[in-house]
Design a protein around this motif. Structure first.
Motif, short mmCIF file in Angstrom:
data_model
loop_
_atom_site.label_atom_id
_atom_site.label_comp_id
_atom_site.label_asym_id
_atom_site.label_seq_id
_atom_site.Cartn_x
_atom_site.Cartn_y
_atom_site.Cartn_z
N ASP A 1 -1.15 2.55 -11.37
CA ASP A 1 -1.32 3.31 -10.14
C ASP A 1 -2.47 4.31 -10.34
O ASP A 1 -2.85 4.60 -11.48
CB ASP A 1 -0.04 4.10 -9.81
CG ASP A 1 1.18 3.20 -9.62
OD1 ASP A 1 1.00 2.08 -9.12
OD2 ASP A 1 2.29 3.63 -9.96
N THR B 1 0.79 -1.23 0.00
CA THR B 1 0.00 0.00 0.00
C THR B 1 0.82 1.28 0.00
O THR B 1 0.26 2.37 -0.11
CB THR B 1 -0.92 0.04 1.24
OG1 THR B 1 -0.13 -0.09 2.43
CG2 THR B 1 -1.94 -1.10 1.20
N HIS B 2 2.14 1.19 0.10
CA HIS B 2 2.96 2.41 0.25
C HIS B 2 2.89 3.27 -1.02
O HIS B 2 3.03 2.75 -2.13
CB HIS B 2 4.42 2.03 0.53
CG HIS B 2 5.21 3.14 1.12
ND1 HIS B 2 5.60 4.24 0.40
CD2 HIS B 2 5.70 3.32 2.38
CE1 HIS B 2 6.30 5.05 1.16
NE2 HIS B 2 6.36 4.53 2.38
N PRO B 3 2.66 4.57 -0.87
CA PRO B 3 2.53 5.43 -2.06
C PRO B 3 3.80 5.56 -2.90
O PRO B 3 3.73 5.95 -4.07
CB PRO B 3 2.13 6.79 -1.47
CG PRO B 3 2.56 6.74 -0.03
CD PRO B 3 2.43 5.31 0.38
N ALA B 4 4.96 5.25 -2.32
CA ALA B 4 6.21 5.31 -3.08
C ALA B 4 6.61 3.95 -3.65
O ALA B 4 7.74 3.77 -4.10
CB ALA B 4 7.33 5.85 -2.20
N ARG C 1 6.33 -5.05 -8.02
CA ARG C 1 6.25 -3.65 -7.63
C ARG C 1 7.66 -3.08 -7.65
O ARG C 1 8.64 -3.83 -7.70
CB ARG C 1 5.68 -3.53 -6.21
CG ARG C 1 4.20 -3.86 -6.12
CD ARG C 1 3.78 -4.18 -4.70
NE ARG C 1 2.34 -4.16 -4.56
CZ ARG C 1 1.54 -5.16 -4.94
NH1 ARG C 1 2.05 -6.26 -5.47
NH2 ARG C 1 0.22 -5.07 -4.80
N SER D 1 5.36 1.45 -6.60
CA SER D 1 4.51 1.56 -7.78
C SER D 1 4.30 0.22 -8.46
O SER D 1 5.11 -0.70 -8.32
CB SER D 1 5.16 2.53 -8.78
OG SER D 1 4.45 2.55 -10.01
#
Length: 402
Positions: free
Chosen positions: A95, A55-58, A292, A60
């Motif tokens: 994303d 789930t981390h936004p950084a 990812r 991808s």
């Protein structure tokens, strides 16, 4: 990137990943590894760390960044297999905001109402398959039951003619294997051409199937492009049967290896929903989730992973993390249900999870009801697992029916 000190995900790992996972959860829960397809990345093995990585936004999943990174992190002499754009432009490789748009359009066609209407047909397919092998003494349960049931369901859902279903099974099995690049590329070309023709057919002559629904799906003026339709059809086809095949196969295997659990389920069939969740947790159908990569430095489990690194999240290992699930290496269909990651987590949570649960519940329930003396027809140590870091599933599952 130097390749020294890498943990290699080799053949012994593919046959029993739980050994390495247990070690890494203790000694190096975020560790650089070499994958069989020829590139390196960071393997995440603990439950809470896996949730962060998913789930981390950084971190991808955009397909645009994979090619250069896979070449950069190449560990062998052969370049990693590259797939055509029309096979990779789906929501699992995107994303926000692209993912948000694609998932919204797919959800318009793949509704809970569509799934609920399938129960009668799933019952019918399961009964017909069982009738076909019921007189045999032994049978390969994967070939005779666990494969044909979900492939029939997803092909009918997409509007694929029954005569073409065996081709799809061969193509998708090749695509997710760790085999040489030539047959993988050939399978990708074949399935891409077939699905492009299928999309054209559904546009010219729509029916009541999901593929026609995807072609027609609109959000205002927005719709799926031709490339997106082909790619989405491939995603639904692979995810729509591979997950269920291995959920059924692994579930039956582990019941037969744990006769106390099998007896408990036979004594109380109402335990089946809880049993399905335990099968998903204990030996889920997916080992390492789809790729990812980091777009900036990210700290996971106290380890700083630099930008532009590939991330491998082992759902299989996370679900055996004793810090999340006590006595995690024991199958227990009566345990209080804790969340698991077998279908992923966050925005990429599997859209087909309700269908997989329905198919597995029906398939395993009917099998146990029909064959009260079902048993393994091989030693557990003789069973061979598929050569894939993505799926966790057997090549064959020989069982004795009576």
């Amino acid at each position: 990137m130097p390749t020294t000190n890498l943990v290699t995900l080799d053949e012994p790992y593919l046959q029993d990943p739980h050994v390495l996972h247990a070690e890494l959860r203790t000694t190096g829960p975020v560790r650089r590894v070499a994958a069989p397809r020829g590139y390196s990345g960071w393997l995440v093995t603990r439950y809470e760390d896996a949730k962060v990585a998913l789930t981390h936004p950084a971190i991808s999943k955009s397909v645009d960044g994979f090619g250069a990174l896979m070449r950069r992190h190449q560990t062998g002499s052969a370049a990693p297999v590259a797939f055509r754009t029309e096979l990779t432009s789906h929501m699992l490789n995107s994303d926000p905001p692209d993912h948000t748009r694609l998932r919204k359009l797919v959800t318009k066609a793949f509704t809970s109402r569509v799934v609920a209407k399938l129960q009668g047909r799933i019952d019918q397919i399961a009964d017909e398959l069982i009738d076909g092998f019921a007189a045999d003494e032994t049978v390969d349960l994967l070939d005779a039951y666990a494969f044909p049931l979900p492939i029939t369901v997803i092909c009918e859902l997409l509007g694929v003619p029954s005569a073409d279903q065996d081709d799809f099974r061969g193509w998708t099995s090749t695509l997710i294997s760790n085999g040489p690049p030539e047959p993988i590329t050939a399978a990708a070309d074949a399935i891409g051409a077939y699905l492009a023709a299928l999309v054209a057919d559904k546009r010219a002559d729509p029916g009541e199937d999901l593929m026609s629904g995807l072609v027609a799906a609109r959000d205002g003026a927005d719709a799926l492009s031709e490339v997106e339709l082909v790619s989405m059809a491939l995603l639904l086809l692979i995810a729509g049967h591979e997950t269920t095949v291995n959920l059924i196969g692994n579930g039956v295997l582990n019941l037969l290896r744990n006769p106390d659990q099998l007896a408990a389920l036979r004594a109380d069939p109402a335990l089946m929903p809880a049993a399905i969740e335990e099968f998903l947790r204990y030996e889920g159908p997916i080992n390492i989730a789809t790729l990812r990569y980091t777009t900036a430095p990210v700290t996971i489990g106290g380890v700083e992973v630099p930008a532009d690194e590939l991330i491998f999240v082992s759902l299989l290992s996370a679900n055996r993390d004793a810090d999340h699930t006590p006595d995690a290496d024991r199958l227990d269909i009566t345990r209080p249900q804790a969340p698991h990651l077998a279908f992923g987590h966050g925005i990429h949570y599997c859209v087909g999870a309700p269908l997989a649960r329905m198919e597995a519940t029906t398939a395993i329930g009917k099998l146990l009801a029909r064959f009260p003396d079902l048993s393994l027809a091989a030693e557990p140590t003789d069973l061979v697992w598929r050569e894939s870091t993505l799926v966790r599933g057997l090549k064959t599952l020989p069982v004795r029916l009576a």
